[in-house]
Each structure stands twice: as C-alpha cells, then as structure tokens.
Design a protein around this motif. Structure first.
Motif, PDB file in Angstrom:
ATOM      1  N   GLN A 223      12.408   6.766  -7.626  1.00  0.00           N
ATOM      2  CA  GLN A 223      11.534   5.483  -8.145  1.00  0.00           C
ATOM      3  C   GLN A 223      12.328   4.177  -8.459  1.00  0.00           C
ATOM      4  OE1 GLN A 223      10.192   7.732 -11.981  1.00  0.00           O
ATOM      5  NE2 GLN A 223       8.124   7.652 -11.119  1.00  0.00           N
ATOM      6  N   ASP A 224      13.341   4.193  -8.868  1.00  0.00           N
ATOM      7  CA  ASP A 224      14.305   3.114  -9.157  1.00  0.00           C
ATOM      8  C   ASP A 224      14.378   2.203  -7.772  1.00  0.00           C
ATOM      9  OD1 ASP A 224      14.143   3.531 -11.743  1.00  0.00           O
ATOM     10  OD2 ASP A 224      16.239   4.336 -11.731  1.00  0.00           O
ATOM     11  N   GLU A 225      14.731   3.094  -6.636  1.00  0.00           N
ATOM     12  CA  GLU A 225      14.860   2.657  -5.453  1.00  0.00           C
ATOM     13  C   GLU A 225      13.904   2.035  -4.920  1.00  0.00           C
ATOM     14  OE1 GLU A 225      16.791   5.606  -3.298  1.00  0.00           O
ATOM     15  OE2 GLU A 225      18.775   5.561  -4.307  1.00  0.00           O
ATOM     16  N   PHE A 226      12.801   2.486  -4.967  1.00  0.00           N
ATOM     17  CA  PHE A 226      11.587   2.040  -4.428  1.00  0.00           C
ATOM     18  C   PHE A 226      11.038   0.953  -5.097  1.00  0.00           C
ATOM     19  CE2 PHE A 226      10.748   5.914  -2.120  1.00  0.00           C
ATOM     20  CZ  PHE A 226      10.617   5.626  -1.131  1.00  0.00           C
ATOM     21  N   HIS A 227      11.273   0.831  -6.451  1.00  0.00           N
ATOM     22  CA  HIS A 227      10.851  -0.326  -7.255  1.00  0.00           C
ATOM     23  C   HIS A 227      11.556  -1.659  -6.899  1.00  0.00           C
ATOM     24  CE1 HIS A 227       7.724   0.908 -10.056  1.00  0.00           C
ATOM     25  NE2 HIS A 227       8.164   2.084 -10.148  1.00  0.00           N
ATOM     26  N   ALA A 228      12.726  -1.049  -6.570  1.00  0.00           N
ATOM     27  CA  ALA A 228      13.783  -2.323  -6.273  1.00  0.00           C
ATOM     28  C   ALA A 228      13.463  -2.808  -5.002  1.00  0.00           C
ATOM     29  CB  ALA A 228      15.242  -1.795  -6.488  1.00  0.00           C
ATOM     30  N   GLY A 229      12.878  -1.794  -4.199  1.00  0.00           N
ATOM     31  CA  GLY A 229      12.698  -2.474  -2.654  1.00  0.00           C
ATOM     32  C   GLY A 229      11.322  -3.128  -2.808  1.00  0.00           C
ATOM     33  N   PHE A 230      10.505  -2.784  -3.579  1.00  0.00           N
ATOM     34  CA  PHE A 230       9.287  -3.366  -3.673  1.00  0.00           C
ATOM     35  C   PHE A 230       9.198  -4.822  -4.143  1.00  0.00           C
ATOM     36  CE2 PHE A 230       5.161  -4.211  -5.592  1.00  0.00           C
ATOM     37  CZ  PHE A 230       4.321  -4.445  -4.409  1.00  0.00           C
ATOM     38  N   SER A 231      10.072  -4.929  -5.317  1.00  0.00           N
ATOM     39  CA  SER A 231      10.357  -5.981  -6.199  1.00  0.00           C
ATOM     40  C   SER A 231      11.078  -7.028  -5.076  1.00  0.00           C
ATOM     41  CB  SER A 231      11.232  -5.779  -7.232  1.00  0.00           C
ATOM     42  OG  SER A 231      10.789  -4.952  -8.199  1.00  0.00           O
ATOM     43  N   GLU A 232      11.994  -6.675  -4.168  1.00  0.00           N
ATOM     44  CA  GLU A 232      12.537  -7.388  -3.349  1.00  0.00           C
ATOM     45  C   GLU A 232      11.472  -7.801  -2.256  1.00  0.00           C
ATOM     46  OE1 GLU A 232      16.159  -7.583   0.048  1.00  0.00           O
ATOM     47  OE2 GLU A 232      15.781  -5.867  -1.268  1.00  0.00           O
ATOM     48  N   ALA A 233      10.639  -7.018  -1.723  1.00  0.00           N
ATOM     49  CA  ALA A 233       9.589  -7.318  -0.594  1.00  0.00           C
ATOM     50  C   ALA A 233       8.794  -8.443  -1.293  1.00  0.00           C
ATOM     51  CB  ALA A 233       9.033  -6.181  -0.244  1.00  0.00           C
TER      52      ALA A 233
ATOM     53  N   ALA B 259       0.876  -1.141   0.013  1.00  0.00           N
ATOM     54  CA  ALA B 259      -0.044   0.165  -0.034  1.00  0.00           C
ATOM     55  C   ALA B 259       0.945   1.144   0.024  1.00  0.00           C
ATOM     56  CB  ALA B 259      -0.795  -0.055   1.125  1.00  0.00           C
ATOM     57  N   GLU B 260       1.867   1.210   0.715  1.00  0.00           N
ATOM     58  CA  GLU B 260       2.995   2.397   0.887  1.00  0.00           C
ATOM     59  C   GLU B 260       3.557   2.622  -0.313  1.00  0.00           C
ATOM     60  OE1 GLU B 260       5.398   1.624   4.379  1.00  0.00           O
ATOM     61  OE2 GLU B 260       3.746   2.278   5.712  1.00  0.00           O
ATOM     62  N   PHE B 261       3.836   1.564  -1.191  1.00  0.00           N
ATOM     63  CA  PHE B 261       4.466   1.588  -2.429  1.00  0.00           C
ATOM     64  C   PHE B 261       3.801   2.304  -3.226  1.00  0.00           C
ATOM     65  CE2 PHE B 261       5.296  -0.290  -6.554  1.00  0.00           C
ATOM     66  CZ  PHE B 261       6.543   0.154  -6.812  1.00  0.00           C
TER      67      PHE B 261
END
Length: 268
Positions: free
Chosen positions: A208-218, A132-134
């Motif tokens: 954006q890239d960092e958040f996408h990478a973090g969300f992909s990992e999650a 949701a946060e992402f």
C-alpha cells in the motif's frame, strides 16, 4: 550725337535760305527754337532707350538669378526625392523581411502549441490509466487488510479483489514476501496461514505504501506537466497575438510604402 549734328547743320542751312524770303523773322531765334525742340526730342528718346536698357539689364540680372534659383530648387527637389525613394525602398525591403520572419515565427508558435497539446493529451491519458489502476489496486489492498484483520480472509479470497491482489503480488519488495503472499492468495480459505496473518498484513501494508508513493509521484508529475503546458500555451498564445498584430501592421505599411514610392517616382 552724329544725328544731332546733322539736324543742327540742316537747321542752319534752312535759316540761311529763309533769311531772304522772311526778312522779318529773326533767324537766330528760329535756329534756337529748332535746336531746343530737337534737344527735347533727343532727350525723350534717350530716356526711353535708358528705360529699355535698364529693363533689359534688370531682366539679365534678376531673370538669370531666378532661373538659377529655379534650376537649383529643381535639382534639390530631385535629389531629395531620390533620397526619399531610396529610404522608402530600404524601409519597404526591411518590412518585407520582417513580415516574412513574423509569419515564420507565428507558424512555429502555432506548431509548438499543437505539439504541446498532443503531448499533453497523451500524458493525461497515461495518468488517467495510472489513476484507474491505482484506484483498483488500492481498493483491493484495503479490502485484503481489513478482511485479514477481521479474520475474514476466506471470504476475501473468493472475491474479485483477491484476483487483483494476485496480480499485485509480483510487486512485493522481496522474493520471500512474494512467496508468502502468493501462498496466502493460493489457499482456499486462508486458514492455513492464519498464524502468519500478521506477516501478510505487513506485506500488504508495505505494498500500500509503495503504491501510494508511486501514485503520489505520478500525480505530482501530472500536475507539473499541466502547469508547464498551461504556461507554454499562455506564452505561445501571447506570442501569436503579438506576431499577428505585427503581420497586420507590416502588411499595411508595405502597401502604403509601395504607393508612396510610386507617387515619388512619378514626381521625378
């Protein structure tokens, strides 16, 4: 033999006495006839005695043998029953031990499933919050980039997404980027930073890239957790099923062994 001699003497005396009164009867013939009758009687009695003796000896031989065989068979049966009782009691004790362990193992499997489910629910709740946060963060970043690229930074800064972005500024990769981003977001219209809009867009895209990478990992972590949970539940459910069947089988066999042991003890 003594009895035969006595009979013979008596016959001779009778013959002598009768010779005077019955002169016409041959005394020798009379004695012979009498002896023949006595011999036949003695023979018959001897045969009867022999028959009785043979029967007695037969009983002594076969009766004793039969009795010994009967005693031996009884001893063998008792010995066999004792061995069977001991074996049955050992088997019953082993089954009771196995039953207790099966019950412990099944309880452990149920506990493991309950604990795994509780952990999975917590993990799912955490991922749902991250997701949701992402979503909100990604949407804010997308709107900011598009607004700046279209020269509409002023309108964006007045939106809810700008408030979200202000909270994300702390995640900028460097202190300088954080200052630049906060300065842009603090302006009223964004016009003061128009010449640096390209730099701001770069910072936002990096976020954006960092958040996408973090969300992909999650997401990958969540998917792996789901697979592990499903594999564990499948294995534990199968284990529980097998243990339940074993418990049912052991319980029935323990009951059967108990009845069998009681019957064998009654036969002793």
């Amino acid at each position: 033999m003594a009895r035969f001699s006595a009979v013979l003497s008596f016959a001779l005396l009778g013959a002598c006495s009768a010779s005077g009164s019955e002169a016409r009867v041959n005394p020798i013939r009379k004695v012979v006839n009498l002896l023949q009758q006595m011999q036949q009687k003695v023979t018959e009695e001897g045969e009867k005695e022999r028959e009785l003796y043979d029967k007695f000896m037969c009983w002594c031989t076969t009766g004793s043998s039969d009795l010994d065989a009967s005693i031996s068979a009884a001893d063998g049966k008792i010995s066999s029953l004792v061995s069977e009782i001991e074996a049955a009691e050992q088997k019953k004790a082993q089954d009771e031990s196995d039953l207790k362990q099966h019950q412990i193992d099944r309880d452990a499997a149920i506990k493991a499933m309950n604990e795994a489910t509780a952990i999975r629910e917590k993990e799912a709740a955490v991922y749902a919050k991250v997701k949701a946060e992402f979503g909100a963060n990604a949407a804010a970043l997308d709107k900011a980039v598009k607004a700046i690229e279209k020269g509409m930074a002023g309108a964006f800064l007045q939106s809810y997404s700008a408030d979200v972005l202000r909270k994300l500024a702390v995640h900028a990769s460097s202190e300088e980027d954080r200052r630049e981003l906060m300065a842009f977001l603090s302006s009223k219209s964004g016009t003061d930073y128009a010449p640096a809009s390209g730099e701001i867009v770069g910072i936002l895209k990096q976020l954006q890239d960092e958040f996408h990478a973090g969300f992909s990992e999650a997401t990958a972590t969540e998917e792996a957790a789901i697979r592990s949970y499903e594999e564990l539940m499948t294995a534990k459910k199968k284990e529980k099923e097998v243990l339940s069947q074993a418990i049912e089988t052991k319980t029935a066999r323990i009951g059967e062994l108990g009845v069998s042991i009681a019957q064998m003890k009654n036969d002793l």
